[in-house]
Structure formats: C-alpha cells, structure tokens
Design an enzyme around this catalytic site. Sequence first.
Site, short mmCIF file in Angstrom:
data_model
loop_
_atom_site.label_atom_id
_atom_site.label_comp_id
_atom_site.label_asym_id
_atom_site.label_seq_id
_atom_site.Cartn_x
_atom_site.Cartn_y
_atom_site.Cartn_z
N CYS A 44 0.83 -1.21 0.00
CA CYS A 44 0.00 0.00 0.00
C CYS A 44 0.86 1.26 0.00
O CYS A 44 0.52 2.25 -0.66
CB CYS A 44 -0.92 0.02 1.22
SG CYS A 44 -2.09 -1.35 1.30
N THR A 45 1.96 1.22 0.73
CA THR A 45 2.84 2.39 0.78
C THR A 45 3.43 2.69 -0.59
O THR A 45 3.50 3.85 -1.02
CB THR A 45 3.96 2.16 1.82
OG1 THR A 45 3.35 1.96 3.11
CG2 THR A 45 4.91 3.34 1.88
#
Length: 220
Positions: A44-45
């Site tokens: 997600c980052t």
Amino acid sequence: MVNLGDIFPNFEAETTIGTIKFHDFIKDSWTILFSHPADFTPVCTTELGEAAKLAPEFKKRGVKLIALSCDDVLSHNKWIEDIKAYMCLKDEGFPFPIIADEKRELGVSLGMIDPDEKDKDGLPLTCRAVFIIGPDQRLKLSMLYPATTGRNFVEILRVVDSLQLTMNKKVATPVDWKNGGDCMVLPSIPSEQLPQLFPKGVVVKEMPSGKPYMRFTPEP
C-alpha cells in the site's frame, strides 16, 4: 456492489481533509476512488506513493484522486509521512485525501472486501479496488486486485486516456493502445459515414472472413 453505468453511491466519510460527501467532492470532474487493506503496509505504501508522484498527470486530465484504508484519520496522517519519505516527496501536504473506514462499512457496501485477507483481530481487509467515476457521477470502470498484488498506476492513467477519448469520439482503443496511437472505428458506424466522421482516413485490414470490421483511424 456498483455496476458499470450505475450512479456511484453518495456517501459521507471522514477523511484526511475533513468530512466529505462524495458527490460534493466529485462535483463535475472525473474521480478515481482506490482502496487499500491497511495503513503502514508495504504494498500500500508503494501504491500511494506512486499515485502521489503521478498526481500532476491525473490533474492534467481533470481527474481527482481519493484513497480509502481500514484505519482512522490519525493513523492515515502518520502514514502519509512515511509515504512521502519513501517516495522522496518534498511538497507540503499530500495531493489527495484518504478515507477512514475502520468499521469496513464503506468497504462492504461497495464490494471491496477481500475474504482471504484479515487483520490481527480477524477482521477482513479491503482489497485493492479501483473505481473510475465520470463527471456524470456514473461508474465507468472498476478493477479488483487481491491484497497481495500491487496495481500499475501508469496503466490506470492509460485507461483514463482511453475512457476520456472514447466518451466523446466514435472510436474504441485496441490492445496496448497508448495516447496518440491509432484507434478503431466502432462497428456500429456505417461505411458511408466514415469520410465525414474520420477526415484523417480509415484503413480497413482484410480478414479471412471477408468482413470489414477491422477499421483503424488516427486518434481523433
């Protein structure tokens, strides 16, 4: 679950820019809503970092971005600092809001839940959904990725280019099309209308069937 062509649900949510009503946020622009399983997770980052880096390209196309993750706003704001550090983003602030959905209510209502991925408390996480919504507030495209597979935001840009072109022109885009590439004439267009609609010309590729349906034209 929202189907293609449906008016996207109007919901109220807490975000990193405050409380929003989704239709007010959209107004009359294109919008991409994309969901994430959780804050402070590696894939997600990388995704939010890439979306932030490409935000100027989306803005050129008149597209608003808004993300969703299953944590609260306080967590989102702390996570944003990690995202900016990872992507070496120096700008103040962040180019798009992140929706808080700790109870998964929005994720469930929009069909974003990945039943195979759960958090430490056993609650299901949202999958990596992409919803592209037109200025008419209708769903134009949806993609669902599992939590383990990161998305390609260059591909999402390419899709936006195709959607915006084909919304106004009587063409479709072939496999691997990129902005500026040849398009295909819609099968519903009669041959006698081609000179008027496509002044740049139309090339018909002969097929063994003898049917003249493979019709190419420069991008209008």
